[in-house]
Write a protein that holds these residues in place. Sequence first.
Motif, mmCIF file in Angstrom:
data_model
loop_
_atom_site.group_PDB
_atom_site.id
_atom_site.type_symbol
_atom_site.label_atom_id
_atom_site.label_comp_id
_atom_site.label_asym_id
_atom_site.label_seq_id
_atom_site.Cartn_x
_atom_site.Cartn_y
_atom_site.Cartn_z
ATOM 1 N N LYS A 13 9.967 -8.013 39.360
ATOM 2 C CA LYS A 13 8.971 -7.520 38.413
ATOM 3 C C LYS A 13 8.137 -8.708 37.957
ATOM 4 O O LYS A 13 8.672 -9.714 37.488
ATOM 5 C CB LYS A 13 9.656 -6.862 37.218
ATOM 6 N N GLU A 51 5.915 -4.098 40.107
ATOM 7 C CA GLU A 51 7.176 -4.504 40.711
ATOM 8 C C GLU A 51 7.191 -4.159 42.192
ATOM 9 O O GLU A 51 6.461 -3.294 42.655
ATOM 10 C CB GLU A 51 8.375 -3.896 39.992
ATOM 11 N N LYS A 54 14.890 -6.109 43.376
ATOM 12 C CA LYS A 54 13.659 -5.685 42.707
ATOM 13 C C LYS A 54 13.084 -6.886 41.970
ATOM 14 O O LYS A 54 13.796 -7.584 41.252
ATOM 15 C CB LYS A 54 13.942 -4.557 41.718
ATOM 16 N N VAL A 96 8.586 -14.172 38.153
ATOM 17 C CA VAL A 96 9.129 -12.820 38.272
ATOM 18 C C VAL A 96 10.490 -12.715 37.588
ATOM 19 O O VAL A 96 11.189 -13.703 37.399
ATOM 20 C CB VAL A 96 9.284 -12.398 39.757
ATOM 21 N N THR A 104 14.106 -10.774 38.155
ATOM 22 C CA THR A 104 14.813 -10.176 39.286
ATOM 23 C C THR A 104 15.899 -9.224 38.806
ATOM 24 O O THR A 104 16.536 -9.454 37.781
ATOM 25 C CB THR A 104 15.465 -11.252 40.173
ATOM 26 N N THR A 112 10.046 -3.840 45.643
ATOM 27 C CA THR A 112 11.437 -3.679 46.046
ATOM 28 C C THR A 112 11.605 -4.185 47.472
ATOM 29 O O THR A 112 10.830 -3.833 48.358
ATOM 30 C CB THR A 112 11.858 -2.200 45.967
#
Length: 126
Positions: free
Chosen positions: A94, A47, A92, A80, A82, A49
Motif C-alpha cells: 500500500k 495498493e 500486498k 510502502v 506491506t 497485490t
Amino acid sequence: MTDKLIYLIISIVVFTLLLLCWQYILAVYEVKFQVSETQLFADNESETTIIAVPINAMGFKAPFRKTEISYKFETGSDLVETENNSEEGIIKLKAKNETGTVVLFIKSDYSLMPTKIEIIINSNFT
C-alpha cells in the motif's frame, strides 16, 4: 485369463496413471508472479497485490499446491506499507504519501533465482 493377471494389469495401469498425474499435473516446475498494478498513486489508498502462482509441466496452475515466498526490498521500502501472507504466496503493498520507485526481489521455494519486481509510485496529479 486368470483373475490374478487381470488384477495385475489393472494395478499397473492405475499406478502409471497416478504417476503421470503427479509428474505432469501436480508437480511444480516453475513459479510465476502476478502483479495487479505496477503503478500506484501516492495517496495512502493505492495498493497492489503480488501473488505467487505455481506452474505445472503443462503450463497451467498446479492444483492444490501453494508456494511459500520470501522477499527483500532493494529500494523504496519506506514508500510502502506491506501486508504479507508468505505461506500463501501473497504480498500486498500500500503506497504512502511519497513518490518514487519500489524494487523488491521475491524468491519462492521452487525458484533458483529471485524475481525482480518494480513498482512506480506517482503523484496524484499526473
